[in-house]
Enzyme design. Structure first.
Site, PDB file in Angstrom:
ATOM      1  N   GLY A  16      40.942  12.314 -68.259  1.00  0.00           N
ATOM      2  CA  GLY A  16      41.997  11.356 -68.572  1.00  0.00           C
ATOM      3  C   GLY A  16      42.021  11.109 -70.060  1.00  0.00           C
ATOM      4  O   GLY A  16      41.695  11.989 -70.857  1.00  0.00           O
ATOM      5  N   CYS A  17      42.355   9.917 -70.451  1.00  0.00           N
ATOM      6  CA  CYS A  17      42.445   9.560 -71.864  1.00  0.00           C
ATOM      7  C   CYS A  17      41.109   9.795 -72.561  1.00  0.00           C
ATOM      8  O   CYS A  17      40.074   9.328 -72.106  1.00  0.00           O
ATOM      9  CB  CYS A  17      42.844   8.087 -71.988  1.00  0.00           C
ATOM     10  SG  CYS A  17      42.837   7.501 -73.693  1.00  0.00           S
ATOM     11  N   PHE A  18      41.146  10.511 -73.673  1.00  0.00           N
ATOM     12  CA  PHE A  18      39.884  10.827 -74.350  1.00  0.00           C
ATOM     13  C   PHE A  18      39.223   9.609 -74.980  1.00  0.00           C
ATOM     14  O   PHE A  18      38.031   9.625 -75.255  1.00  0.00           O
ATOM     15  CB  PHE A  18      39.997  11.973 -75.350  1.00  0.00           C
ATOM     16  CG  PHE A  18      41.158  11.981 -76.309  1.00  0.00           C
ATOM     17  CD1 PHE A  18      41.729  10.828 -76.826  1.00  0.00           C
ATOM     18  CD2 PHE A  18      41.683  13.200 -76.706  1.00  0.00           C
ATOM     19  CE1 PHE A  18      42.785  10.875 -77.718  1.00  0.00           C
ATOM     20  CE2 PHE A  18      42.739  13.264 -77.606  1.00  0.00           C
ATOM     21  CZ  PHE A  18      43.289  12.096 -78.106  1.00  0.00           C
ATOM     22  N   TRP A  19      39.945   8.524 -75.192  1.00  0.00           N
ATOM     23  CA  TRP A  19      39.307   7.315 -75.710  1.00  0.00           C
ATOM     24  C   TRP A  19      38.244   6.821 -74.727  1.00  0.00           C
ATOM     25  O   TRP A  19      37.195   6.349 -75.124  1.00  0.00           O
ATOM     26  CB  TRP A  19      40.316   6.206 -75.944  1.00  0.00           C
ATOM     27  CG  TRP A  19      41.361   6.472 -76.983  1.00  0.00           C
ATOM     28  CD1 TRP A  19      41.368   7.469 -77.922  1.00  0.00           C
ATOM     29  CD2 TRP A  19      42.544   5.713 -77.197  1.00  0.00           C
ATOM     30  NE1 TRP A  19      42.496   7.373 -78.698  1.00  0.00           N
ATOM     31  CE2 TRP A  19      43.239   6.302 -78.281  1.00  0.00           C
ATOM     32  CE3 TRP A  19      43.088   4.595 -76.590  1.00  0.00           C
ATOM     33  CZ2 TRP A  19      44.444   5.813 -78.761  1.00  0.00           C
ATOM     34  CZ3 TRP A  19      44.297   4.098 -77.061  1.00  0.00           C
ATOM     35  CH2 TRP A  19      44.954   4.701 -78.134  1.00  0.00           C
ATOM     36  N   CYS A  20      38.553   6.915 -73.427  1.00  0.00           N
ATOM     37  CA  CYS A  20      37.608   6.461 -72.393  1.00  0.00           C
ATOM     38  C   CYS A  20      36.381   7.361 -72.327  1.00  0.00           C
ATOM     39  O   CYS A  20      35.244   6.879 -72.355  1.00  0.00           O
ATOM     40  CB  CYS A  20      38.280   6.444 -71.019  1.00  0.00           C
ATOM     41  SG  CYS A  20      39.614   5.244 -70.839  1.00  0.00           S
TER      42      CYS A  20
END
Length: 183
Positions: A16-20
């Site tokens: 999913g979102c690479f920030w996570c």
């Protein structure tokens, strides 16, 4: 006489979102470096704006450099499968699109075998009520994401998405894998 550092390995994960995923793996003991990027699409060196169209075929990923003497690939993948939902095709929560797919992008045949083995074990254990849809493929067309995406959670912990989406994933990792949190 000083001993030389252990050789490291690289694996690329899309959760999913690479920030996570970056925020979680930054805290994992044995992970030497985490870099947000894009992989396994058709375009060379795409921009974030191009990725968001869904037309490049890339996944948002994190490239992990890890020390296998401190943490095994199997252990990294166990963390990976707890901190994201591997049963939703092209989606993580409210983030929808092919760039948010679950993927393990390998740099060796040995990594591919470990990834497939872990997925078979998860399927056999019936951990999830739906099938695991995680893509396992050789790493291709990797490029580093723009500088402002690197260490995003570290630099913006109070930003809305970070506070309500990234933060809870980091907390889940820290509770579930307390023995693996960096000191």
């Amino acid at each position: 006489m000083s001993s030389s550092p252990s050789p490291t390995e690289t694996i690329v994960l899309g959760g999913g979102c690479f920030w996570c995923t970056e925020a979680v793996f930054d805290r994992v003991q044995g992970v030497v470096d985490v870099e947000s990027g894009y992989s396994n699409g058709q375009t060379l060196n795409p921009s974030y704006e191009q990725i968001c169209t869904g037309r490049t075929g890339h996944a948002e990923v994190v490239k992990l450099e890890f020390d296998p003497a401190q943490i095994s690939l199997r252990e990294l993948l166990e963390i990976f499968f707890v901190v994201h939902d591997p049963t939703t095709l092209n989606r993580q929560g409210n983030d929808v699109g092919t760039q948010y797919r679950s993927g393990i992008y390998t740099t060796s045949d040995a990594q591919k075998e470990v990834a497939e083995s872990v997925i078979r074990e998860i399927e056999a254990s019936k951990t999830y009520s739906s099938p695991v849809v995680t893509e396992v493929a050789p790493l291709a067309n990797y490029s580093t994401a723009e500088a402002y995406h690197q260490d995003y959670f570290l630099n913006h912990p109070n930003q809305g998405y970070c506070a309500f989406v990234v933060g809870p994933k980091v907390e889940k990792f820290q509770k579930t894998f307390a023995s693996r949190v960096k000191a």
